[in-house]
Design a protein around this motif. Structure first.
Motif, PDB file in Angstrom:
ATOM      1  N   VAL A   1       0.838  -1.203   0.000  1.00 56.06           N
ATOM      2  CA  VAL A   1       0.000   0.000   0.000  1.00 56.06           C
ATOM      3  C   VAL A   1       0.871   1.249   0.000  1.00 56.06           C
ATOM      4  O   VAL A   1       0.659   2.172  -0.796  1.00 56.06           O
ATOM      5  CB  VAL A   1      -0.933  -0.003   1.236  1.00 56.06           C
ATOM      6  N   VAL A   2       1.883   1.265   0.877  1.00 57.27           N
ATOM      7  CA  VAL A   2       2.705   2.470   1.011  1.00 57.27           C
ATOM      8  C   VAL A   2       3.518   2.704  -0.261  1.00 57.27           C
ATOM      9  O   VAL A   2       3.535   3.810  -0.813  1.00 57.27           O
ATOM     10  CB  VAL A   2       3.614   2.387   2.252  1.00 57.27           C
ATOM     11  N   VAL A   3       4.173   1.667  -0.764  1.00 59.52           N
ATOM     12  CA  VAL A   3       5.053   1.844  -1.925  1.00 59.52           C
ATOM     13  C   VAL A   3       4.258   2.218  -3.178  1.00 59.52           C
ATOM     14  O   VAL A   3       4.515   3.241  -3.809  1.00 59.52           O
ATOM     15  CB  VAL A   3       5.895   0.565  -2.168  1.00 59.52           C
ATOM     16  N   LEU A   4       3.246   1.393  -3.493  1.00 60.08           N
ATOM     17  CA  LEU A   4       2.467   1.697  -4.699  1.00 60.08           C
ATOM     18  C   LEU A   4       1.710   3.013  -4.543  1.00 60.08           C
ATOM     19  O   LEU A   4       1.619   3.812  -5.483  1.00 60.08           O
ATOM     20  CB  LEU A   4       1.474   0.568  -5.004  1.00 60.08           C
ATOM     21  N   GLY A   5       1.188   3.247  -3.340  1.00 57.09           N
ATOM     22  CA  GLY A   5       0.395   4.446  -3.091  1.00 57.09           C
ATOM     23  C   GLY A   5       1.220   5.712  -3.236  1.00 57.09           C
ATOM     24  O   GLY A   5       0.798   6.670  -3.889  1.00 57.09           O
ATOM     25  N   VAL A   6       2.425   5.718  -2.668  1.00 60.09           N
ATOM     26  CA  VAL A   6       3.205   6.952  -2.702  1.00 60.09           C
ATOM     27  C   VAL A   6       3.700   7.226  -4.120  1.00 60.09           C
ATOM     28  O   VAL A   6       3.800   8.381  -4.541  1.00 60.09           O
ATOM     29  CB  VAL A   6       4.363   6.914  -1.682  1.00 60.09           C
ATOM     30  N   MET A   7       3.979   6.180  -4.877  1.00 57.27           N
ATOM     31  CA  MET A   7       4.430   6.396  -6.252  1.00 57.27           C
ATOM     32  C   MET A   7       3.325   7.041  -7.087  1.00 57.27           C
ATOM     33  O   MET A   7       3.555   8.038  -7.781  1.00 57.27           O
ATOM     34  CB  MET A   7       4.861   5.070  -6.880  1.00 57.27           C
ATOM     35  N   ALA A   8       2.124   6.467  -6.992  1.00 56.27           N
ATOM     36  CA  ALA A   8       1.023   7.028  -7.774  1.00 56.27           C
ATOM     37  C   ALA A   8       0.657   8.423  -7.271  1.00 56.27           C
ATOM     38  O   ALA A   8       0.423   9.341  -8.070  1.00 56.27           O
ATOM     39  CB  ALA A   8      -0.192   6.099  -7.701  1.00 56.27           C
ATOM     40  N   ALA A   9       0.638   8.594  -5.951  1.00 58.30           N
ATOM     41  CA  ALA A   9       0.272   9.891  -5.393  1.00 58.30           C
ATOM     42  C   ALA A   9       1.292  10.959  -5.788  1.00 58.30           C
ATOM     43  O   ALA A   9       0.945  12.117  -6.024  1.00 58.30           O
ATOM     44  CB  ALA A   9       0.162   9.807  -3.872  1.00 58.30           C
ATOM     45  N   PHE A  10       2.554  10.543  -5.885  1.00 53.68           N
ATOM     46  CA  PHE A  10       3.621  11.487  -6.255  1.00 53.68           C
ATOM     47  C   PHE A  10       3.365  12.102  -7.624  1.00 53.68           C
ATOM     48  O   PHE A  10       3.373  13.330  -7.779  1.00 53.68           O
ATOM     49  CB  PHE A  10       4.968  10.752  -6.230  1.00 53.68           C
ATOM     50  N   VAL A  11       3.097  11.279  -8.608  1.00 46.55           N
ATOM     51  CA  VAL A  11       2.904  11.847  -9.945  1.00 46.55           C
ATOM     52  C   VAL A  11       1.597  12.631 -10.026  1.00 46.55           C
ATOM     53  O   VAL A  11       1.522  13.653 -10.690  1.00 46.55           O
ATOM     54  CB  VAL A  11       2.984  10.781 -11.071  1.00 46.55           C
ATOM     55  N   ILE A  12       0.562  12.150  -9.303  1.00 46.32           N
ATOM     56  CA  ILE A  12      -0.704  12.891  -9.325  1.00 46.32           C
ATOM     57  C   ILE A  12      -0.533  14.255  -8.661  1.00 46.32           C
ATOM     58  O   ILE A  12      -1.065  15.262  -9.130  1.00 46.32           O
ATOM     59  CB  ILE A  12      -1.822  12.081  -8.633  1.00 46.32           C
ATOM     60  N   ALA A  13       0.268  14.279  -7.595  1.00 45.09           N
ATOM     61  CA  ALA A  13       0.410  15.520  -6.836  1.00 45.09           C
ATOM     62  C   ALA A  13       1.307  16.528  -7.544  1.00 45.09           C
ATOM     63  O   ALA A  13       1.096  17.730  -7.451  1.00 45.09           O
ATOM     64  CB  ALA A  13       0.951  15.216  -5.441  1.00 45.09           C
TER      65      ALA A  13
ATOM     66  N   ILE B   1      -4.252   7.119  -1.537  1.00 47.95           N
ATOM     67  CA  ILE B   1      -3.941   8.196  -2.479  1.00 47.95           C
ATOM     68  C   ILE B   1      -4.644   9.485  -2.069  1.00 47.95           C
ATOM     69  O   ILE B   1      -4.066  10.574  -2.149  1.00 47.95           O
ATOM     70  CB  ILE B   1      -4.292   7.750  -3.918  1.00 47.95           C
ATOM     71  N   ILE B   2      -5.878   9.356  -1.559  1.00 46.00           N
ATOM     72  CA  ILE B   2      -6.591  10.555  -1.102  1.00 46.00           C
ATOM     73  C   ILE B   2      -5.839  11.226   0.039  1.00 46.00           C
ATOM     74  O   ILE B   2      -5.759  12.451   0.119  1.00 46.00           O
ATOM     75  CB  ILE B   2      -8.025  10.180  -0.675  1.00 46.00           C
ATOM     76  N   ILE B   3      -5.260  10.423   0.927  1.00 43.26           N
ATOM     77  CA  ILE B   3      -4.519  11.020   2.054  1.00 43.26           C
ATOM     78  C   ILE B   3      -3.170  11.565   1.595  1.00 43.26           C
ATOM     79  O   ILE B   3      -2.737  12.635   2.026  1.00 43.26           O
ATOM     80  CB  ILE B   3      -4.320   9.980   3.186  1.00 43.26           C
ATOM     81  N   LEU B   4      -2.497  10.854   0.693  1.00 42.54           N
ATOM     82  CA  LEU B   4      -1.122  11.228   0.358  1.00 42.54           C
ATOM     83  C   LEU B   4      -1.009  12.405  -0.615  1.00 42.54           C
ATOM     84  O   LEU B   4      -0.060  13.176  -0.537  1.00 42.54           O
ATOM     85  CB  LEU B   4      -0.368  10.021  -0.222  1.00 42.54           C
ATOM     86  N   VAL B   5      -1.964  12.524  -1.536  1.00 45.51           N
ATOM     87  CA  VAL B   5      -1.822  13.574  -2.552  1.00 45.51           C
ATOM     88  C   VAL B   5      -1.687  14.975  -1.932  1.00 45.51           C
ATOM     89  O   VAL B   5      -0.751  15.707  -2.268  1.00 45.51           O
ATOM     90  CB  VAL B   5      -2.959  13.498  -3.592  1.00 45.51           C
TER      91      VAL B   5
ATOM     92  N   GLY C   1       5.190   5.205 -15.485  1.00 42.89           N
ATOM     93  CA  GLY C   1       5.963   4.173 -14.793  1.00 42.89           C
ATOM     94  C   GLY C   1       5.637   4.151 -13.303  1.00 42.89           C
ATOM     95  O   GLY C   1       5.506   3.087 -12.698  1.00 42.89           O
ATOM     96  N   PHE C   2       5.481   5.346 -12.742  1.00 41.62           N
ATOM     97  CA  PHE C   2       5.173   5.434 -11.307  1.00 41.62           C
ATOM     98  C   PHE C   2       3.730   5.064 -11.013  1.00 41.62           C
ATOM     99  O   PHE C   2       3.419   4.477  -9.988  1.00 41.62           O
ATOM    100  CB  PHE C   2       5.447   6.866 -10.806  1.00 41.62           C
ATOM    101  N   ALA C   3       2.834   5.459 -11.895  1.00 46.78           N
ATOM    102  CA  ALA C   3       1.414   5.234 -11.618  1.00 46.78           C
ATOM    103  C   ALA C   3       0.992   3.801 -11.953  1.00 46.78           C
ATOM    104  O   ALA C   3       0.033   3.292 -11.370  1.00 46.78           O
ATOM    105  CB  ALA C   3       0.568   6.228 -12.399  1.00 46.78           C
ATOM    106  N   ALA C   4       1.735   3.167 -12.866  1.00 49.86           N
ATOM    107  CA  ALA C   4       1.284   1.875 -13.396  1.00 49.86           C
ATOM    108  C   ALA C   4       1.056   0.792 -12.337  1.00 49.86           C
ATOM    109  O   ALA C   4      -0.009   0.169 -12.342  1.00 49.86           O
ATOM    110  CB  ALA C   4       2.250   1.383 -14.465  1.00 49.86           C
ATOM    111  N   PRO C   5       2.016   0.546 -11.428  1.00 48.67           N
ATOM    112  CA  PRO C   5       1.785  -0.572 -10.491  1.00 48.67           C
ATOM    113  C   PRO C   5       0.488  -0.413  -9.706  1.00 48.67           C
ATOM    114  O   PRO C   5      -0.325  -1.342  -9.641  1.00 48.67           O
ATOM    115  CB  PRO C   5       2.993  -0.507  -9.559  1.00 48.67           C
ATOM    116  N   ALA C   6       0.268   0.787  -9.141  1.00 45.61           N
ATOM    117  CA  ALA C   6      -0.954   1.015  -8.381  1.00 45.61           C
ATOM    118  C   ALA C   6      -2.173   0.867  -9.275  1.00 45.61           C
ATOM    119  O   ALA C   6      -3.172   0.244  -8.896  1.00 45.61           O
ATOM    120  CB  ALA C   6      -0.927   2.413  -7.749  1.00 45.61           C
ATOM    121  N   LEU C   7      -2.067   1.400 -10.481  1.00 42.72           N
ATOM    122  CA  LEU C   7      -3.199   1.379 -11.396  1.00 42.72           C
ATOM    123  C   LEU C   7      -3.569  -0.054 -11.788  1.00 42.72           C
ATOM    124  O   LEU C   7      -4.746  -0.432 -11.798  1.00 42.72           O
ATOM    125  CB  LEU C   7      -2.849   2.201 -12.641  1.00 42.72           C
ATOM    126  N   VAL C   8      -2.551  -0.858 -12.094  1.00 45.43           N
ATOM    127  CA  VAL C   8      -2.801  -2.241 -12.510  1.00 45.43           C
ATOM    128  C   VAL C   8      -3.472  -3.023 -11.388  1.00 45.43           C
ATOM    129  O   VAL C   8      -4.507  -3.680 -11.586  1.00 45.43           O
ATOM    130  CB  VAL C   8      -1.473  -2.922 -12.933  1.00 45.43           C
TER     131      VAL C   8
END
Lengths: 284, 323
Positions: A93-105, A163-167, B37-44
């Motif tokens: 949760v933390v790893v995938l979440g922070v990566m996605a939240a990073f680019v969204i933010a 993601i809602i919390i991290l963004v 690349g960053f969003a993909a793992p969470a998205l998948v």
């Protein structure tokens, strides 16, 4: 100035209320902890003692129940399973979440708001709705009975909240820091790893604690996915044990209270994080 | 430069970089690769294990399917018709709604009242708050089991009531269909009141002390201050708590499954226990999925109405900012 003349507690005016407040606090606390105390205390009695007097004190104190559970291989297997599932879920949760939240933010890209909306929409899809199809999917994948069948769906279902919390957290790091890092030669990934991650520590801890709590206490998913006691997590294991040994009341009580311990220890310390996470959504 | 003081030197922002030309901030091509690349793992993971199963539930709900074999017996809306004509399902739906309403009407005011009292300066306040939080951190399974062990006829709870002076026959807390639902609600209140109190206390902390002082200066009594100032300002906290409570009440499964299994005589059945019973217990995946979809729509409609009517202002920051 005002605070010098008017005591904030209003103590001088409302002294009469203090005993009442303590009484209410006492009643609330008593009702709250009574069931927990009952279970822990009665784990120290024999089943014969319990049958004789259901609400008595241990006389004498019996240690066999707890010793029995602690010597029970199944208990440790399930304890280990719970730990693996919770740690892996939290990490995922933390790893995938922070990566996605990073680019969204912090990035402007086509589809950014659609991506964020997609993730937030997940709050509308509770696990309960998806659990039967998940069961058939994971059976097709041959993953039933495998801890992954709990870990991966849990990571997926935690993603929205995370993601809602991290963004907002990641967005609040000033752009000047990014510019400064860039001038000093840091790549954007370097900025993410060396500056953003450390600065968003509190947010990551909050998200991690919530993921851990949710995973440790989860029942529905492990119940359907893991099946037999040897592959089960503790909540499912406790339920199996209580059914299989329903005559051994004292043993069930001991097993139940030992299943409480890790949660109590960990979560009591993490209380502020949990509340912070739940209220964090309001403050936005 | 702000970074070193914030991060106490852990992050060496100021480290001189040898040959670092000032870079432009937008580097579209590389950035696109990095972004996805960053969003993909969470998205998948999210699409595969949240979106896909929800979509599958909708698809399965139109079929008569036992979960094995080919998915080929399309029956249109029959599963939905069957659900809404099954008194057990309607009872489960009514139970969910009743729990939603009772939670809001009973647990809310109770939690606010207790939080207002505990927000005063008390000895041992930290300890009290920690203890109050205990039921929330226990799993529903463990809590439910504890109550099941305490509530049998002639069990510890009955003995305790006798010692308080109630010598007559006690109700069968979990076995009497007229009583079991109320027992369930009482246990749920035990489990979740602490969280409500802690949330309210957190909300109270956010109300500036000066307002109370000003009110006191103007001659307001403690009660007037609470009613006119504190409770209105607690609004956002109450609304987010209510939202969590509503959603939780609609999804209710674990506690019921452990405490009563939906019985006696379906008196404590909820939509989720009904769904698991027919979907998993009786392998009617198609019908179970229809129930799941109904559960989803009931939650969605209530959530949307609530968000439109009440929550919009509070959530504005959290949900819309990314857009």
């Amino acid at each position: 100035m005002a605070s010098a003349t008017v005591p904030a507690t209003g103590k001088t005016r409302f002294d009469w209320a203090q005993p009442f407040v303590y009484l209410v606090a006492l009643v609330v606390v008593a009702v709250t902890v009574a069931p927990v105390v009952y279970v822990v205390l009665n784990g120290f009695r024999s089943t014969a003692q319990i049958n004789r007097d259901p609400s008595g004190w241990p006389t004498p104190w019996v240690w066999d129940n707890y010793a029995g559970v602690l010597g029970n291989e199944m208990f440790w297997t399930q304890f280990l399973n719970s730990t693996i599932v919770a740690v892996a879920t939290t990490a995922g949760v933390v790893v995938l979440g922070v990566m996605a939240a990073f680019v969204i933010a912090r990035y402007d890209f086509r589809g950014r708001s659609a991506l964020f909306t997609l993730f937030t929409a997940g709050l509308m899809f509770p696990l309960t709705v998806a659990v039967l199809p998940l069961f058939t999917m994971l059976r097709t994948l041959g993953l039933l009975g495998n801890l992954l069948a709990v870990i991966v769906p849990q990571v997926a279902f935690q993603m929205s909240m995370t993601i809602i919390i991290l963004v907002p957290f990641l967005r609040s790091v000033p752009a000047e820091l990014e510019d400064a890092a860039s001038i000093d030669g840091a790549s954007r990934f370097g900025f993410f790893r060396r500056i953003l991650l450390p600065l968003s520590g509190p947010g990551l801890v909050t998200v991690g604690v919530i993921a851990f709590v949710t995973s440790w206490n989860a029942y529905l998913l492990p119940l359907l996915m893991l099946g037999n006691p040897a592959t089960a997590t503790l909540p499912v294991g406790v339920q199996y044990f209580s059914t299989a040994y329903s005559q051994d009341t004292a043993g069930v009580l001991a097993f139940t209270s030992l299943a409480m311990v890790p949660a109590l220890l960990f979560f009591t310390f993490a209380q502020r994080r949990i509340v912070g996470g739940l209220t964090g959504a309001v403050k936005g | 430069m702000a970074a070193p003081e914030v991060t106490a030197g852990r992050v060496q922002v100021a480290r001189p970089a040898p040959a670092a030309p000032p870079r432009r901030r937008r580097r579209p091509l590389r950035d696109t690769a990095l972004v996805w690349g960053f969003a993909a793992p969470a998205l998948v993971v999210y699409i595969g294990f949240v979106i896909l199963p929800v979509v599958l539930a909708a698809v399965f709900s139109f079929f008569n399917w036992n979960g094995l074999g080919p998915l080929d017996r399309f029956i249109g809306l029959d599963n939905y018709v069957r659900a809404f004509s099954d008194p057990v399902f309607l009872g489960a739906l009514r139970n969910n709604i009743t729990i939603v309403v009772l939670s809001l009407v009973i647990q809310g005011p109770l939690a606010i009242g207790i939080a207002l009292l505990l927000n005063r300066r008390l000895r041992g306040r930290t300890l009290i708050r920690t203890l109050i939080f205990v039921p929330y951190v226990l799993s529903e399974v463990v809590a439910g089991l504890a109550f099941r062990l305490m509530l049998p006829p002639g069990g510890p709870f009955d003995t305790f009531l006798t010692s308080l002076g109630w010598t007559g026959t006690k109700p069968q807390w979990l076995a009497d269909p007229d009583v079991a639902f109320w027992t369930l609600f009482a246990v749920l209140t035990w489990k979740y009141l602490g969280l409500a109190i802690i949330l309210m206390l957190a909300g109270l902390q956010g109300i500036p002390e000066e307002l109370h002082e000003a009110a006191a200066l103007d001659g307001a009594s403690w009660w007037q201050t609470q009613l006119r100032i504190t409770i209105p300002l607690l609004g956002p906290t109450v609304r987010i708590w209510a939202f969590l409570s509503i959603i939780g009440s609609l999804q209710l499964f674990d506690m019921v499954w452990i405490l009563t299994g939906g019985g006696p005589l379906n008196a404590t059945q909820t939509m989720a226990t009904y769904m698991v019973d027919i979907g998993n217990g009786r392998s009617q995946i198609g019908f179970g999925s229809a129930v799941a979809v109904i559960l989803f729509f009931v939650s969605l409609v209530i959530a949307l109405i609530y968000q439109r009517a009440v929550l919009r202002r509070d959530m504005a920051g959290a949900v819309t900012r990314g857009g």
